[in-house]
Design an enzyme around this catalytic site. Structure first.
Site, PDB file in Angstrom:
ATOM      1  N   HIS A  95       4.452 -51.998 -32.966  1.00  0.00           N
ATOM      2  CA  HIS A  95       3.748 -51.862 -31.545  1.00  0.00           C
ATOM      3  C   HIS A  95       2.490 -51.579 -31.508  1.00  0.00           C
ATOM      4  O   HIS A  95       1.516 -51.986 -30.936  1.00  0.00           O
ATOM      5  CB  HIS A  95       4.359 -50.928 -30.648  1.00  0.00           C
ATOM      6  CG  HIS A  95       5.787 -51.275 -30.118  1.00  0.00           C
ATOM      7  ND1 HIS A  95       6.903 -50.769 -29.817  1.00  0.00           N
ATOM      8  CD2 HIS A  95       5.947 -52.632 -29.701  1.00  0.00           C
ATOM      9  CE1 HIS A  95       8.048 -51.419 -29.482  1.00  0.00           C
ATOM     10  NE2 HIS A  95       7.437 -52.855 -29.329  1.00  0.00           N
TER      11      HIS A  95
ATOM     12  N   PHE B  49       6.434 -40.260 -25.731  1.00  0.00           N
ATOM     13  CA  PHE B  49       7.198 -41.424 -25.800  1.00  0.00           C
ATOM     14  C   PHE B  49       6.064 -42.726 -26.007  1.00  0.00           C
ATOM     15  O   PHE B  49       4.987 -42.751 -25.302  1.00  0.00           O
ATOM     16  CB  PHE B  49       7.969 -41.641 -24.625  1.00  0.00           C
ATOM     17  CG  PHE B  49       8.953 -40.879 -24.235  1.00  0.00           C
ATOM     18  CD1 PHE B  49      10.150 -40.353 -25.362  1.00  0.00           C
ATOM     19  CD2 PHE B  49       9.060 -39.960 -23.205  1.00  0.00           C
ATOM     20  CE1 PHE B  49      10.906 -39.602 -24.742  1.00  0.00           C
ATOM     21  CE2 PHE B  49       9.784 -39.312 -22.817  1.00  0.00           C
ATOM     22  CZ  PHE B  49      11.053 -38.810 -23.814  1.00  0.00           C
ATOM     23  N   GLU B  50       6.669 -43.899 -26.677  1.00  0.00           N
ATOM     24  CA  GLU B  50       5.591 -44.761 -27.086  1.00  0.00           C
ATOM     25  C   GLU B  50       5.122 -45.578 -26.107  1.00  0.00           C
ATOM     26  O   GLU B  50       3.982 -46.400 -26.241  1.00  0.00           O
ATOM     27  CB  GLU B  50       6.397 -45.723 -28.345  1.00  0.00           C
ATOM     28  CG  GLU B  50       7.456 -46.626 -27.697  1.00  0.00           C
ATOM     29  CD  GLU B  50       7.735 -47.514 -28.702  1.00  0.00           C
ATOM     30  OE1 GLU B  50       7.070 -47.979 -29.697  1.00  0.00           O
ATOM     31  OE2 GLU B  50       9.013 -47.972 -28.835  1.00  0.00           O
ATOM     32  N   THR B  51       5.689 -45.765 -24.738  1.00  0.00           N
ATOM     33  CA  THR B  51       5.057 -46.445 -23.835  1.00  0.00           C
ATOM     34  C   THR B  51       4.020 -45.928 -23.018  1.00  0.00           C
ATOM     35  O   THR B  51       3.289 -46.357 -22.169  1.00  0.00           O
ATOM     36  CB  THR B  51       6.233 -46.803 -22.646  1.00  0.00           C
ATOM     37  OG1 THR B  51       6.626 -45.852 -22.029  1.00  0.00           O
ATOM     38  CG2 THR B  51       7.206 -47.537 -23.373  1.00  0.00           C
ATOM     39  N   GLY B  52       3.653 -44.578 -23.677  1.00  0.00           N
ATOM     40  CA  GLY B  52       2.534 -43.898 -22.995  1.00  0.00           C
ATOM     41  C   GLY B  52       2.659 -42.725 -22.254  1.00  0.00           C
ATOM     42  O   GLY B  52       1.903 -41.851 -21.715  1.00  0.00           O
TER      43      GLY B  52
END
Lengths: 295, 258
Positions: A95, B49-52
């Site tokens: 990602h 968390f990786e989405t921000g």
């Protein structure tokens, strides 16, 4: 929606979809399916309804770090693509790698670097990742080649008629993704007056000169959640679209069998009752203190 | 006390977190573990968390990484780029990842088994697991243990562990010095690494797990500490918090993240 997709999403082109597990442009994806636009290369991160393009055999290539639907043990869409002879070529990276490829695309430079992915197998299988030496220190780095998709589609909470749009909540790869694209389509829950956008210009995604088309589409991210608007209905998506026995009837009724998102939501309300949709709406809204600008 | 092996896994993971840590977690058990740590010994934990999403308050247990509950009243909402720059700068102490497979030297595979272009088995892909495994100061893998999931050498290194296990292999590959997998938590036991090799430390003996079972569920002769211990059981308080405060039910969330 229909006109914007027809004009800007051409067969064989490369499309970026924003919305990394948050507020993806699912109404636009449904429209692409409805128009049967084929041989697409899709660049996206943690989007769910992109899997419909896989299941409908419309993909030539996927540039991703993860797509649940590639896991054929628990869903039917990759298998459908195989049977249609349209299992896409995969180009995989992490990602962070993908965000850097798009960031390089935004900047207009050929690549960005990171230490992530060094030592991994991605570098052996993805020709757009290369190990290089830092020109200053000699340190090993992974170079991630820039991506410049032909068209990017981002769903937003509100936009003015010119495409100056506000998006909030987690932003995943939205900013670098949309900025890397040659052409931008904004879909939005609500078209509002320019003044509303300009009162809080820090929240504006891109200036309107970058936007080719704006489409108002309430519930445009359903079954994903969208900050300030509605919660997700992903379990229903998994139950209807990732299962062979219900897939065809579902896409026939809710994609091919309707003209647009409004008609789809009406069908959902007819089938399940309006409370089914109402329960997704935000029950306890939290409003931020207003930001003051002016002089 | 009655508890499930999933609850044992969560409790072991929670105890690895220290107060003040910043932890980069995948969905599922890692998130549950981070919340449990926060409610017990690590109130100043930051969860990423990786989405921000960056948050220091627990929230309703998210069914995915990113939900409106996990976004609401976050400390900061950013994006995938920002999250990973924190990790690459060395500002994230610990990463929690799930994995499809894990090998003798801690390399994880969430991509495929067999040839990459003609795989015998396809996983969904690594997502951010490679970034966590490459960049966090240390990381912990959490996965259920079956022999097929613990091959001697993975076919695809989605996230680098200690690579071939030779001294300095990660640094030679160019990865940040001193990083790498620290622990592996399965439903059978807890493993560390000695000389870059997966090494059994404790087994969940109190839950009925036998040493033989742990050995049988890796595909190579397992290295073990000279005296393999018993994993400390969950306390009554931990189980109470898990079930009644966090709302965790075994099987109610996906078992692996990343």
């Amino acid at each position: 929606m229909s006109a914007a997709i027809r004009e800007y999403v051409q067969p064989g082109c490369t499309v970026f979809f924003g919305g990394m597990q948050h507020g993806e442009p699912s109404a636009a994806i449904h429209e692409i399916v409805r128009q049967r636009i084929e041989r697409l290369t899709v660049v996206s991160a943690l989007t769910h309804t992109v899997a419909l393009l896989l299941g409908e055999g419309l993909l030539q290539k996927l540039v991703v770090a993860y797509l649940f639907d590639l896991y054929e043990r628990e869903n039917c869409l990759a298998g459908r693509a195989r049977r249609l002879g349209a299992y896409p070529e995969l180009e995989e990276m992490s990602h962070y790698g993908l965000s850097l490829a798009l960031f390089a695309g935004q900047m207009g430079v050929p690549f960005m670097t990171t230490r992530s992915q060094l030592g991994s197998s991605y570098l052996q299988h993805n020709p757009n990742l290369k190990e290089i030496a830092c020109p200053f220190t000699g340190q090993k780095l992974a170079a991630v080649r820039a991506l410049n998709p032909d068209v990017g589609i981002l769903h937003t909470q509100r936009s003015d008629p010119s495409g100056a749009a506000h998006r909030w909540g987690s932003l995943g790869m939205d900013l670098m993704g949309i900025n890397a694209c040659k052409t931008i389509i904004i879909t939005t829950e609500k078209i509002v007056a320019p003044e509303i956008i300009r009162r809080d210009p820090n929240r504006t995604v891109v200036p309107s000169f970058r936007v080719a088309a704006v489409v108002e589409v309430p519930w445009g991210a359903y079954p994903l959640h969208l900050a300030g608007c509605y919660n997700s209905d992903l379990p229903a998506f998994a139950a209807m679209c990732r299962v062979e026995s219900t897939y065809q009837a579902h896409v026939d009724r809710f994609i091919y069998g309707v003209a647009d998102r409004t008609a789809m939501m009406q069908r959902l309300a007819e089938d399940h009752g309006q409370p089914y949709l109402d329960r997704l709406k935000i029950q306890q809204p939290i409003e931020s203190t207003g930001v003051i600008n002016g002089y | 006390m009655n508890y499930t092996l999933s609850e044992q896994m969560v409790v072991v993971a929670a105890r690895l977190l220290q107060d003040g840590d910043a932890v980069y977690t995948g969905v599922g058990l890692p998130t549950v573990a981070a919340f449990l740590a926060k409610l017990t010994h690590a109130p100043n934990l930051t969860i990423i968390f990786e989405t921000g999403i960056i948050r220091t308050d627990p929230c309703l247990l998210p069914q995915g990484v990113d939900t409106l509950p996990s976004q609401t009243l976050a400390d900061k909402l950013s994006d995938a780029f920002y999250i990973n720059t924190l990790a690459e700068r060395g500002l994230v102490n610990l990463g929690f990842v799930g994995a499809g497979q894990l090998d003798r030297h801690g390399n994880i595979n969430s991509t495929c088994v067999g040839d990459y272009r003609q795989p015998r088995f396809r996983f969904p892909g690594g997502g951010g697991a490679c970034d966590i495994a490459s960049l966090c100061q240390n990381w912990v893998a959490i996965l259920r243990q079956k022999k097929i999931r613990f091959p001697e050498r993975v076919d695809f290194v989605t996230g680098p562990g200690y690579l071939d296990g030779s001294p300095g292999a990660r640094e030679r590959a160019g990865l940040p010095p001193g990083t790498g997998p620290k622990k592996v938590i399965t439903d059978l036991g807890v493993f560390g690494f000695v000389d870059g090799e997966l090494t059994l430390e404790t087994i969940h003996a109190r839950a009925g797990v036998r040493l033989e079972t742990v050995r049988e569920n890796v595909a190579w002769p397992l290295r073990e500490l000279p005296s393999v211990g018993e994993t400390l059981e969950p306390t009554g308080n931990e189980i109470d918090l898990l079930r009644n405060r966090i709302g965790y039910r075994s099987g109610s969330v996906t078992e692996s993240g990343g």
